[in-house]
Enzyme design. Sequence first.
Site, PDB file in Angstrom:
ATOM      1  N   LYS A 101       0.854  -1.183   0.000  1.00 35.51           N
ATOM      2  CA  LYS A 101       0.000   0.000   0.000  1.00 35.51           C
ATOM      3  C   LYS A 101       0.890   1.233   0.000  1.00 35.51           C
ATOM      4  CE  LYS A 101      -3.691   2.299   2.541  1.00 35.51           C
ATOM      5  NZ  LYS A 101      -4.603   2.223   3.670  1.00 35.51           N
TER       6      LYS A 101
ATOM      7  N   LYS B 147      -2.087  -1.410  -3.974  1.00 35.01           N
ATOM      8  CA  LYS B 147      -2.958  -0.242  -3.897  1.00 35.01           C
ATOM      9  C   LYS B 147      -2.134   1.023  -3.915  1.00 35.01           C
ATOM     10  CE  LYS B 147      -6.074   1.881  -0.656  1.00 35.01           C
ATOM     11  NZ  LYS B 147      -6.409   1.985   0.701  1.00 35.01           N
TER      12      LYS B 147
HETATM   13  C1  PBG Z   1      -7.727   3.094   5.443  1.00 40.13           C
HETATM   14  C2  PBG Z   1      -7.919   3.015   3.966  1.00 40.13           C
HETATM   15  C3  PBG Z   1      -7.689   4.009   2.996  1.00 40.13           C
HETATM   16  C4  PBG Z   1      -8.155   3.482   1.782  1.00 40.13           C
HETATM   17  C5  PBG Z   1      -8.594   2.187   2.047  1.00 40.13           C
HETATM   18  N1  PBG Z   1      -8.430   1.921   3.397  1.00 40.13           N
HETATM   19  C6  PBG Z   1      -7.212   5.393   3.119  1.00 40.13           C
HETATM   20  C7  PBG Z   1      -5.839   5.686   3.555  1.00 40.13           C
HETATM   21  O1  PBG Z   1      -5.016   4.821   3.817  1.00 40.13           O
HETATM   22  O2  PBG Z   1      -5.566   6.875   3.692  1.00 40.13           O
HETATM   23  C8  PBG Z   1      -8.168   4.197   0.460  1.00 40.13           C
HETATM   24  C9  PBG Z   1      -9.201   3.719  -0.522  1.00 40.13           C
HETATM   25  C10 PBG Z   1      -9.462   4.644  -1.657  1.00 40.13           C
HETATM   26  O3  PBG Z   1      -8.821   5.708  -1.806  1.00 40.13           O
HETATM   27  O4  PBG Z   1     -10.353   4.316  -2.459  1.00 40.13           O
HETATM   28  N2  PBG Z   1      -6.441   2.990   5.913  1.00 40.13           N
END
Ligand code: PBG
Length: 324
Positions: free
Chosen positions: A195, A248
């Site tokens: 991520k 992601k």
């Molecule tokens: C929570 C989380 C996030 C997303 C999914 N779970 C946001 C972040 O890490 O700031 C992002 C999903 C999206 O942008 O569609 N940690």
Amino acid sequence: MLFPDSRGRRLRANPNFRRMIRETKISRDDLILPLFAIEGKSVKKPIESMPGQFQLSCDNIVKTAQQAQEAGVPAIILFGVADKKDSLATRAYAKDSIVQKAVAAVKAKVPDITVITDVCLCAYTDHGHCGVMDKGIIDNDASLDLLAKTALSHVEAGADMVAPSDMMDGRVAEIRQTLDEENFSHIPIMSYAVKYSSAFYGPFREAADCAPQFGDRKTYQMDPGNALEAIREATMDIEEGADIIMVKPALSYLDIIYRLKQEIDLPIAAYNVSGEYSMMKAGEMMGWVDAKEVIMETLISIKRAGADLILTYSALDVARELNA
Ligand code: PBG
């Protein structure tokens, strides 16, 4: 063989030829629909930065899950909008909190759809970070227990799979151990293993009300410049017991999806995140692109790169389109 013996255009000449030789196809089976659950009744509050997406109360989450099921989408992933926030993110793991109620409601009314839950603390901490704080620093190890408690509470409510997105080190192992001890060894973990710290999450932070109140997420989410680290993160999570590895965001990281597909033998999921969705919708609203077409082309690119599963806010529309 060279031209004129070989002619690439022969098999592009009509829709049937193109259908017959298409290498990558999007199937409804590939899709996971993210939904945002909020307290209340009959709530369907538009998320301004994500046209076509809503914060939904449990009754409307159930309705949407039903529609997803009818359209042939196999799974939804639930995010919660917290009613209260505090330093220990207590609403993340409380039995009567929003995600737990939404999971139970869907499982009671639409038992055959797979319910995945996002496991994180950021929507429930008063500072908006994904772990608990100690003297201004995010305390990795102190966060693990709370993340495991959160995952367990989701599974106790009926979740079929949990998806930790916090990027704390060691959380997959901690969650796996907790679930195993509580007789949930059959519940898979889809790890947001890779991520990146990304500006493409901007709209989501409005949707889930989880923007960090100070600083950023760079001390725990990955640096966009790193690819070898993606392999290391994925490998660690596999060792810790992950069943599916997620990358992601998706679009700026297609090379990472491709590399992981060569290196690891677990299913790979890719998250077509909020910013990616909203840019396409904005282009459509400006009349500059055909959103239906660019969304399909985008999903094909993600799958062609190597993703087996795609989390996308367009899942319902795309599934309906595939059925049409
Ligand atoms: C929570 C989380 C996030 C997303 C999914 N779970 C946001 C972040 O890490 O700031 C992002 C999903 C999206 O942008 O569609 N940690």
